[in-house]
Design a protein around this motif. Structure first.
Motif, PDB file in Angstrom:
ATOM      1  N   ASP A  25       0.830  -1.202   0.000  1.00 13.21           N
ATOM      2  CA  ASP A  25       0.000   0.000   0.000  1.00 13.21           C
ATOM      3  C   ASP A  25       0.866   1.253   0.000  1.00 13.21           C
ATOM      4  OD1 ASP A  25      -2.188  -1.656   0.097  1.00 13.21           O
ATOM      5  OD2 ASP A  25      -2.325  -1.581   2.293  1.00 13.21           O
ATOM      6  N   ALA A  26       0.239   2.358  -0.348  1.00 12.86           N
ATOM      7  CA  ALA A  26       0.973   3.625  -0.412  1.00 12.86           C
ATOM      8  C   ALA A  26       1.387   4.113   0.973  1.00 12.86           C
ATOM      9  CB  ALA A  26       0.121   4.683  -1.114  1.00 12.86           C
ATOM     10  N   ASP A  27       0.636   3.756   2.020  1.00 15.93           N
ATOM     11  CA  ASP A  27       0.954   4.201   3.378  1.00 15.93           C
ATOM     12  C   ASP A  27       1.614   3.104   4.205  1.00 15.93           C
ATOM     13  OD1 ASP A  27      -1.240   2.586   3.417  1.00 15.93           O
ATOM     14  OD2 ASP A  27      -2.414   3.808   4.820  1.00 15.93           O
ATOM     15  N   ASN A  28       2.193   2.112   3.567  1.00  8.81           N
ATOM     16  CA  ASN A  28       2.870   1.036   4.286  1.00  8.81           C
ATOM     17  C   ASN A  28       4.173   1.557   4.899  1.00  8.81           C
ATOM     18  OD1 ASN A  28       4.427  -1.445   4.876  1.00  8.81           O
ATOM     19  ND2 ASN A  28       2.735  -2.449   3.806  1.00  8.81           N
ATOM     20  N   PRO A  29       4.483   1.206   6.155  1.00 15.17           N
ATOM     21  CA  PRO A  29       5.713   1.708   6.795  1.00 15.17           C
ATOM     22  C   PRO A  29       6.997   1.312   6.076  1.00 15.17           C
ATOM     23  CG  PRO A  29       4.214   0.814   8.444  1.00 15.17           C
ATOM     24  CD  PRO A  29       3.646   0.457   7.113  1.00 15.17           C
ATOM     25  N   VAL A  30       6.984   0.233   5.289  1.00 13.83           N
ATOM     26  CA  VAL A  30       8.216  -0.168   4.612  1.00 13.83           C
ATOM     27  C   VAL A  30       8.648   0.880   3.589  1.00 13.83           C
ATOM     28  CG1 VAL A  30       7.813  -2.624   4.959  1.00 13.83           C
ATOM     29  CG2 VAL A  30       6.913  -1.510   2.922  1.00 13.83           C
ATOM     30  N   ARG A  31       7.724   1.654   3.082  1.00 10.50           N
ATOM     31  CA  ARG A  31       8.093   2.724   2.150  1.00 10.50           C
ATOM     32  C   ARG A  31       8.879   3.821   2.871  1.00 10.50           C
ATOM     33  NH1 ARG A  31       5.661   2.270  -2.798  1.00 10.50           N
ATOM     34  NH2 ARG A  31       3.895   0.827  -2.945  1.00 10.50           N
ATOM     35  N   VAL A  32       8.542   4.068   4.138  1.00 11.17           N
ATOM     36  CA  VAL A  32       9.296   5.044   4.929  1.00 11.17           C
ATOM     37  C   VAL A  32      10.718   4.540   5.166  1.00 11.17           C
ATOM     38  CG1 VAL A  32       9.365   6.308   7.103  1.00 11.17           C
ATOM     39  CG2 VAL A  32       7.166   5.828   6.015  1.00 11.17           C
ATOM     40  N   ILE A  33      10.852   3.254   5.483  1.00 15.88           N
ATOM     41  CA  ILE A  33      12.182   2.675   5.685  1.00 15.88           C
ATOM     42  C   ILE A  33      13.014   2.791   4.414  1.00 15.88           C
ATOM     43  CG2 ILE A  33      13.430   0.560   6.252  1.00 15.88           C
ATOM     44  CD1 ILE A  33      11.026  -0.325   7.883  1.00 15.88           C
ATOM     45  N   ASP A  34      12.393   2.513   3.285  1.00 14.51           N
ATOM     46  CA  ASP A  34      13.109   2.556   2.007  1.00 14.51           C
ATOM     47  C   ASP A  34      13.615   3.961   1.702  1.00 14.51           C
ATOM     48  OD1 ASP A  34      13.830   1.171  -0.558  1.00 14.51           O
ATOM     49  OD2 ASP A  34      12.472   2.685  -1.380  1.00 14.51           O
ATOM     50  N   VAL A  35      12.756   4.967   1.906  1.00 12.47           N
ATOM     51  CA  VAL A  35      13.154   6.350   1.623  1.00 12.47           C
ATOM     52  C   VAL A  35      14.207   6.822   2.614  1.00 12.47           C
ATOM     53  CG1 VAL A  35      12.318   8.729   1.512  1.00 12.47           C
ATOM     54  CG2 VAL A  35      10.944   6.879   0.543  1.00 12.47           C
TER      55      VAL A  35
END
Length: 430
Positions: A25-35
């Protein structure tokens, strides 16, 4: 199957293969980790292996392992073997690592070899939170927790443990020698010979253990804190809240922001007490937040006058309760911290919970007010250390109190009085 939700056939082929991106999903925490990890200067933070070697087998980039490391702690997966399994079955980890699956040895070595760099990543995260305005309130809560080390309690030795173990070994040796003496007085037999051989082997093992114990005692006496751990040398035996539930491990100190509950700073120590950690953690939190003043809250385990003074001199306001060290309650006497004193000219009322006593300085009679109305009671001289219901006199003999308690907690006075409540916390203000 009718009237049930049916799944897809496992053997069904698809015309267009599914994309892993569609599962996140767009609000998945893994996207924050990646960035976050992609924006870090890993070489500047001290991570090794950023520049690959010209020869040899290709290695994993530190960013891949750092993403896996952060994901594991965010989801309470600290074991390197469990992280290895998650990389092969967890869709979020597959997306985060690009379907790479490092083995547990690689994950463990990365964590071991980059400890200082990982601390710098935590500091960089706090800096990012401050830039986002999440740490605007200069207020932290400090607390500690005992973390168990990879060291069994039997592999930790103190002076008391060495003495107890030596006494046990000596008792076992004496018992086996007594059994050998008994066997010598008996007629020779095949079963008796086997028993003697078995007892001799046990005595040999006990002597070896006593030799090892002497070596451990020598190491223990050479240690500054008179303690030694065999498996994890840095770990120490610490007492916990439960009776007889000590743990061999570390004391992890954490300072947390009181508004958003973000960890501002942390430190690992092998000191079992929190009394010497208040000023250190408060000063670290103040340095991280880059503020002139700071408010710190802690429990009574941190109460230490030199530590409070050090915080006061550093511009840190500390709020923490004072330890309850009085033995009056166990002896059946009133505890001063639980008393609320209403002072007026006449009478003086002392209230303890729902019970109250009425005192007067001049009259020999008084009234104890209950639900049904005033009732006359007899006045006896009081003693500050007297138990409830007992009589006694003060040194000057100027005050007397009722020997009967007002169970209703209600009381009438003819003159206004000011309520004075003793505070149970110490607040240091610069």
């Amino acid at each position: 199957m009718k009237r049930f939700v049916e799944g897809a056939d496992r053997g069904q082929s698809t015309l267009f293969p599914e994309c892993v991106e569609d599962w996140i999903d767009a609000d998945n925490p893994v996207r924050v980790i990646d960035v976050l990890v992609d924006d870090l200067d890993l070489a500047g933070l001290g991570f090794g292996g950023v520049d690959p070697e010209a020869t040899g087998r290709p290695s994993y980039h530190p960013s891949i392992l750092l993403k896996l490391y952060i994901y594991g702690y965010l989801n309470r997966v600290q074991s390197s073997r469990r992280l290895e399994r998650e990389a092969g079955r967890n869709v979020e980890v597959m997306w985060l690592l690009g379907r790479l699956a490092p083995d547990h040895k690689t994950i463990a070595d990365f964590r071991k070899d980059n400890g200082l760099a990982l601390r710098k990543v935590c500091a960089r995260f706090v800096e990012l939170c401050r830039q986002m305005g999440l740490l605007t309130t200069a207020s932290v809560a400090i607390d500690g927790s005992k973390f168990k080390a990879v060291n069994n309690r039997d592999k930790n030795f103190t002076r008391a443990k060495v003495e107890r173990r030596r006494a046990q070994l000596e008792e076992s040796v004496a018992r086996y020698l007594s059994q050998l003496d008994t066997a010598d007085r008996q007629e020779p037999a095949e079963a008796l010979a086997a028993k003697v051989t078995r007892l001799t082997e046990k005595l040999t093992k006990l002597k070896e253990e006593m030799g090892k114990l002497a070596v451990y005692e020598k190491q223990m006496l050479a240690s500054p804190d008179q303690q030694v751990s065999l498996t994890d040398p840095d770990s120490r035996s610490m007492a916990t809240s439960g009776r007889g539930s000590g743990v061999v491990g570390y004391n992890v100190q954490v300072a947390v922001d009181t508004e958003h509950h973000l960890i501002v700073t942390h430190e690992v120590t092998n000191s079992g007490s929190d009394r010497a950690q208040l000023a250190n953690m408060a000063k670290q939190a103040k340095a991280v937040l880059k503020t002139e003043t700071l408010e710190a809250v802690a429990d009574r385990g941190y109460f230490n006058s030199p530590e409070i003074l050090a915080c006061h001199e550093a511009g840190i306001t500390v709020t923490l309760p004072k330890p309850q060290t009085s033995g009056a309650k166990s002896e059946g006497r009133f505890v001063s911290r639980t008393l609320r004193i209403c002072q007026g000219r006449t009478p003086i009322a002392v209230r303890l919970g729902s019970e109250c006593r009425i005192a007067t300085q001049t009259k020999k009679t008084a009234r104890c007010c209950g639900v049904t109305g005033p009732q006359p009671v007899k006045i006896v001289h009081s003693n500050r250390n007297a138990r409830p219901g007992q009589s006694g006199g003060l040194r000057d003999g100027s005050m007397s109190i009722c020997s009967k308690l007002c169970r209703s907690g209600l009381m009438q006075t003819h003159k206004p009085c000011a309520s004075v409540a003793r505070q149970s916390s110490i607040r240091s203000v610069r």
